[in-house]
Each structure stands twice: as C-alpha cells, then as structure tokens.
Write a protein that holds these residues in place. Structure first.
Motif, PDB file in Angstrom:
ATOM      1  N   PHE A  70      13.723   3.274  -5.420  1.00 16.30           N
ATOM      2  CA  PHE A  70      12.957   3.098  -6.653  1.00 16.30           C
ATOM      3  C   PHE A  70      13.465   4.019  -7.763  1.00 16.30           C
ATOM      4  N   LEU A  71      13.897   5.230  -7.417  1.00 22.16           N
ATOM      5  CA  LEU A  71      14.455   6.125  -8.421  1.00 22.16           C
ATOM      6  C   LEU A  71      15.731   5.530  -9.013  1.00 22.16           C
TER       7      LEU A  71
ATOM      8  N   LEU B   6       8.221  -8.385  -3.782  1.00 20.85           N
ATOM      9  CA  LEU B   6       7.311  -7.352  -4.271  1.00 20.85           C
ATOM     10  C   LEU B   6       7.157  -7.506  -5.771  1.00 20.85           C
ATOM     11  N   ILE B   7       5.938  -7.382  -6.270  1.00 22.62           N
ATOM     12  CA  ILE B   7       5.668  -7.390  -7.707  1.00 22.62           C
ATOM     13  C   ILE B   7       5.712  -5.939  -8.182  1.00 22.62           C
ATOM     14  N   TYR B   8       6.637  -5.668  -9.119  1.00 21.19           N
ATOM     15  CA  TYR B   8       6.947  -4.281  -9.497  1.00 21.19           C
ATOM     16  C   TYR B   8       6.772  -4.079 -11.003  1.00 21.19           C
ATOM     17  N   ASN B   9       5.927  -3.126 -11.362  1.00 23.15           N
ATOM     18  CA  ASN B   9       5.729  -2.775 -12.774  1.00 23.15           C
ATOM     19  C   ASN B   9       5.510  -4.002 -13.659  1.00 23.15           C
ATOM     20  N   GLU B  10       4.663  -4.893 -13.209  1.00 24.34           N
ATOM     21  CA  GLU B  10       4.163  -6.053 -13.949  1.00 24.34           C
ATOM     22  C   GLU B  10       5.159  -7.194 -14.127  1.00 24.34           C
ATOM     23  N   ARG B  11       6.420  -6.903 -14.446  1.00 15.79           N
ATOM     24  CA  ARG B  11       7.317  -7.997 -14.823  1.00 15.79           C
ATOM     25  C   ARG B  11       8.548  -8.161 -13.958  1.00 15.79           C
TER      26      ARG B  11
ATOM     27  N   TRP C 280      16.445   3.929 -12.913  1.00 14.75           N
ATOM     28  CA  TRP C 280      17.585   4.366 -13.735  1.00 14.75           C
ATOM     29  C   TRP C 280      18.424   3.168 -14.171  1.00 14.75           C
ATOM     30  N   LEU C 281      18.687   2.262 -13.249  1.00 20.12           N
ATOM     31  CA  LEU C 281      19.474   1.077 -13.577  1.00 20.12           C
ATOM     32  C   LEU C 281      18.773   0.208 -14.621  1.00 20.12           C
ATOM     33  N   LEU C 282      17.470   0.027 -14.490  1.00 23.02           N
ATOM     34  CA  LEU C 282      16.745  -0.795 -15.450  1.00 23.02           C
ATOM     35  C   LEU C 282      16.807  -0.198 -16.856  1.00 23.02           C
TER      36      LEU C 282
ATOM     37  N   ARG D 122       0.837  -1.207   0.000  1.00 19.92           N
ATOM     38  CA  ARG D 122       0.000   0.000   0.000  1.00 19.92           C
ATOM     39  C   ARG D 122       0.870   1.255   0.000  1.00 19.92           C
ATOM     40  N   LYS D 123       1.906   1.231   0.800  1.00 19.03           N
ATOM     41  CA  LYS D 123       2.762   2.406   0.942  1.00 19.03           C
ATOM     42  C   LYS D 123       3.537   2.712  -0.337  1.00 19.03           C
ATOM     43  N   TYR D 124       3.974   1.668  -1.043  1.00 16.30           N
ATOM     44  CA  TYR D 124       4.830   1.864  -2.204  1.00 16.30           C
ATOM     45  C   TYR D 124       4.100   1.695  -3.532  1.00 16.30           C
ATOM     46  N   GLN D 125       2.781   1.638  -3.485  1.00 16.86           N
ATOM     47  CA  GLN D 125       2.005   1.529  -4.715  1.00 16.86           C
ATOM     48  C   GLN D 125       2.295   2.692  -5.659  1.00 16.86           C
ATOM     49  N   LYS D 126       2.528   3.868  -5.097  1.00 17.08           N
ATOM     50  CA  LYS D 126       2.786   5.050  -5.924  1.00 17.08           C
ATOM     51  C   LYS D 126       4.090   4.935  -6.711  1.00 17.08           C
ATOM     52  N   TYR D 127       4.973   4.017  -6.305  1.00 13.80           N
ATOM     53  CA  TYR D 127       6.228   3.827  -7.022  1.00 13.80           C
ATOM     54  C   TYR D 127       6.145   2.716  -8.065  1.00 13.80           C
ATOM     55  N   GLY D 128       5.015   2.017  -8.135  1.00 11.12           N
ATOM     56  CA  GLY D 128       4.871   0.951  -9.114  1.00 11.12           C
ATOM     57  C   GLY D 128       4.749  -0.439  -8.528  1.00 11.12           C
ATOM     58  N   VAL D 129       4.646  -0.537  -7.189  1.00  9.98           N
ATOM     59  CA  VAL D 129       4.479  -1.841  -6.550  1.00  9.98           C
ATOM     60  C   VAL D 129       3.022  -2.275  -6.693  1.00  9.98           C
TER      61      VAL D 129
END
Length: 219
Positions: free
Chosen positions: A102-103, A70-75, A107-109, A35-42
């Motif tokens: 997350f920032l 954590l499931i992040y940005n679908e993949r 960038w790394l991705l 819930r807390k990190y949903q805004k970052y894409g979780v």
C-alpha cells in the motif's frame, strides 16, 4: 489466532486465444482482508470483470472474469489476482509486505499513475469512468524487486554515494538514461528523493537496521 490466507487457482483469464491459470484470494477470505486492511484505505470488496494491458500477462491485453476486487480509497479497485509465484503467496503471509504494497501503491498513484493503473491513458480519457483498476501484479512485482532483490544491500548502505554506485548497476531507480557513467539517481530531483525515501521505508519493515541515509536531502 489469525487464519492463514491461502491463494487458490484462478482460471478465468483470457489473453488473445490463450486461457491463463493464475492464483487469487478466495471470496470467503475477502471480508477478513477488508477488516485487516481497512487502516490502509480498503473500504470493501466485490466481484467484477476488467480488461486491459497489465503485468498479469507481461502487458498483453487480458480479460478477467469475476475477479475478487478490493475497493480502495473510493475510486480504485485492486484485483486480488496474481501471477503464480512464491511472492504472491508471501504477500499474505508476511504482514510487512502488504503494508509495503500500500505504501508503494500510494507513491505510484501520486508520481507514476501510468504504472499503477491498467490502461491509464485510455481510462483517464473517459470522464464517466469513476473507478480505476490497479495493476496489482505490477505493484507486487515492484515490491518484490525492492524487498527481495534490493532489500538486503540497501539495509547495509549508510550514504547516498554507496546507493548511487550500487544503483548504477542494478537500476532500482532508473531515469531511463543510457550510458556507463549515467547518473540514474539524481539527488537534486525531488521525485528521486521521494522514491528513495519510500523504498528505504519499505526495506526497513523487513530489515529494521536500515538507515534512512537520505540525510539533508529534501523530497
């Protein structure tokens, strides 16, 4: 009042014939983190196994059993398992650290996925592989380098020249070249500019007085 996240011992890691005990987020805390990190894409979490060469054991092959992910940005899957350290604890205490995590990860991705994804070359060659596992221990290590190793001096710099001189010794941005007078940071390189912009943004989360001294350089 927000409940404090306390990391707990995690001993379901095998590297060679050695069983490792590190720390992880408890399953009971995962819903709150989502819930807390949903805004970052979780997008959620689950328990899962993974294996590969990661920073969790200095790039030796590890097998991790039933880790919280954590499931992040679908993949992408982000293991909530870390090396036992003060900085692992602080990741969940200081809000700016997770925002920086997350920032930095994004960038790394985009620019260096081989650093962010466990066994990137091998998994990229598997077309059926829909989800990639993030080397969360490396991302935290790099974040610690930025915030705790370099954060204070970077918050005081006002020019590219000051940073370049400091970076020649400390190699926060490193193009792999060797030599006393090597130009490690290249202002004409868009990727270097983008990396410095990202780094200064993260440092500014801890030190608000930080100047984005990139000036007219374009990433």
């Amino acid at each position: 009042m927000e409940e404090k996240i306390v990391l707990e011992p995690f001993n379901r890691i095998l590297s060679g014939f050695e069983k490792l005990a590190e720390v992880s987020v408890s399953i009971s805390d995962c819903s709150a983190l989502c819930r807390k990190y949903q805004k970052y894409g979780v997008e959620g979490y689950r328990l899962g196994d993974y294996r590969g060469s990661s920073y969790l054991n200095r790039y030796l092959n590890v097998v991790v059993d039933r880790a919280p992910l954590l499931i992040y940005n679908e993949r992408f899957l982000i293991p909530l398992v870390f090396r036992m350290s003060e900085y692992s604890e602080r990741l969940f205490i200081d809000d700016y650290r997770m925002e920086g995590f997350f920032l930095l990860l994004d960038w790394l991705l985009e620019h260096r996925p081989e650093k962010a994804i466990i066994d990137y070359k091998r998994t990229r060659a598997l077309p059926h592989r829909k989800e990639l596992v993030i080397d969360s221990s490396y991302v935290l290590f790099r974040l610690t380098e930025i915030l705790d190793g370099a954060g204070f001096p970077l918050s005081r710099f006002t020019t590219i020249e000051e940073f370049s001189q400091w970076n020649r010794t400390h190699r926060l941005i490193d193009n792999g070249s060797i030599g006393r007078h090597t130009k490690l940071f290249v202002p004409e390189d868009p990727e270097h500019v983008s990396e410095l912009q990202m780094i200064l943004t993260i440092v500014g989360m801890r030190y608000p007085e930080t100047r984005l001294f990139i000036g007219e350089l374009k990433g």
